[in-house]
Design an enzyme around this catalytic site. Sequence first.
Site, PDB file in Angstrom:
ATOM      1  N   ASP A   1       0.827  -1.212   0.000  1.00  0.00           N
ATOM      2  CA  ASP A   1       0.000   0.000   0.000  1.00  0.00           C
ATOM      3  C   ASP A   1       0.857   1.254   0.000  1.00  0.00           C
ATOM      4  OD1 ASP A   1       0.931  -0.427   2.593  1.00  0.00           O
ATOM      5  OD2 ASP A   1      -1.021  -1.025   3.359  1.00  0.00           O
TER       6      ASP A   1
ATOM      7  N   ASP B   1      -7.439  -2.885  14.236  1.00  0.00           N
ATOM      8  CA  ASP B   1      -8.844  -3.013  13.813  1.00  0.00           C
ATOM      9  C   ASP B   1      -9.052  -4.180  12.848  1.00  0.00           C
ATOM     10  OD1 ASP B   1      -7.760  -2.121  11.436  1.00  0.00           O
ATOM     11  OD2 ASP B   1      -9.045  -0.353  11.242  1.00  0.00           O
TER      12      ASP B   1
ATOM     13  N   HIS C   1      -7.346  -4.778  10.005  1.00  0.00           N
ATOM     14  CA  HIS C   1      -7.048  -4.590   8.578  1.00  0.00           C
ATOM     15  C   HIS C   1      -5.795  -5.356   8.163  1.00  0.00           C
ATOM     16  CE1 HIS C   1      -4.590  -0.704   9.582  1.00  0.00           C
ATOM     17  NE2 HIS C   1      -3.763  -1.682   9.398  1.00  0.00           N
TER      18      HIS C   1
ATOM     19  N   GLU D   1      -9.608  -1.798   5.334  1.00  0.00           N
ATOM     20  CA  GLU D   1     -10.272  -1.585   6.614  1.00  0.00           C
ATOM     21  C   GLU D   1     -11.524  -2.467   6.706  1.00  0.00           C
ATOM     22  OE1 GLU D   1      -8.544  -0.183   8.673  1.00  0.00           O
ATOM     23  OE2 GLU D   1      -7.860   1.846   8.169  1.00  0.00           O
TER      24      GLU D   1
HETATM   25  P1  PGA Z   1       2.238  -2.222  12.524  1.00  0.00           P
HETATM   26  O1  PGA Z   1       1.005  -2.088  11.555  1.00  0.00           O
HETATM   27  O2  PGA Z   1       3.127  -3.249  11.901  1.00  0.00           O
HETATM   28  O3  PGA Z   1       2.922  -0.867  12.506  1.00  0.00           O
HETATM   29  O4  PGA Z   1       1.730  -2.619  13.839  1.00  0.00           O
HETATM   30  C1  PGA Z   1       0.414  -3.239  11.059  1.00  0.00           C
HETATM   31  C2  PGA Z   1      -0.683  -2.868  10.087  1.00  0.00           C
HETATM   32  O5  PGA Z   1      -1.239  -1.770  10.220  1.00  0.00           O
HETATM   33  O6  PGA Z   1      -0.995  -3.677   9.198  1.00  0.00           O
END
Ligand code: PGA
Length: 267
Positions: free
Chosen positions: A68, A137, A139, A144
């Site tokens: 992304d 959350d 995702h 999302e």
């Molecule tokens: P993080 O994020 O590795 O910084 O915890 C994971 C994500 O948002 O997929």
Amino acid sequence: MAEVVIVPSAEEAGRLAADAIIRLIARKPNAVLGLATGSTPLSTYAALAERATAEAGDLTHVRGFALDEYLGLPADHPESYRAVITREVVEPLGLTPPNIHVPNGSPDGIETAGDDYERAIVAAGGVDLQILGIGTDGHVGFNEPGSSFASLTRVKTLTEQTRRDNARFFAAQNAGEASDAVPMHCITQGLGTILRARHLVLLAFGAAKAAAVAAAVEGPVTASQPGSIIQLHPHTTVIIDEAAAADLANADYYRHAWLNRPAWQQL
Ligand code: PGA
């Protein structure tokens, strides 16, 4: 079912994920890696960088696709995922910059950026191994809750929770609310894109991820928990620390299965 491996530390998880990647590259020097950003994959990239030359040999043919990108950050912004991937993956591993793709988050051409990215992945023969984190959350990528399981690369709006979670990366730019500096929109591979990768390796560390991990591994398959797509994939490896495993009902079974895995079985 996903193979779930519970390890003592993020470093151990990184070593295991790096083992799988090194074996893949030994078999296929121009392997296509799906590259996650965020804090979770850092121990994997560090383990790979440590062992890259000694064990993995020549990585200059490896290809990669980021999951992304934020929308509208200048290309040279230090938190653009183009910059993060360059700094944390391409340079330490000695990858070849033109082989590494990141969705185009510039407003110019945003209407076609998703389709262009999908075409590039297909032209490369698809992703061999996709590294994934998971958001608090639920995702994966920036898909999302509510994202379609059939979705392909497209623009999404980030939840406020994700913007708050990611505010720490933008600390230097923060003036007002913690999440103000985090863009509101992104372009992300879809859940359908991710499902096409041949091997998913999902990593998660810390208590804040425990609920999302349990929902992904054991919860109902639902768009409300995007991580639950792993239950639809024939080859997923989940590598997590004890804190992230805390809400798993079947943790004892996963430990038992890992300890008693057949000698020929590799991640
Ligand atoms: P993080 O994020 O590795 O910084 O915890 C994971 C994500 O948002 O997929």
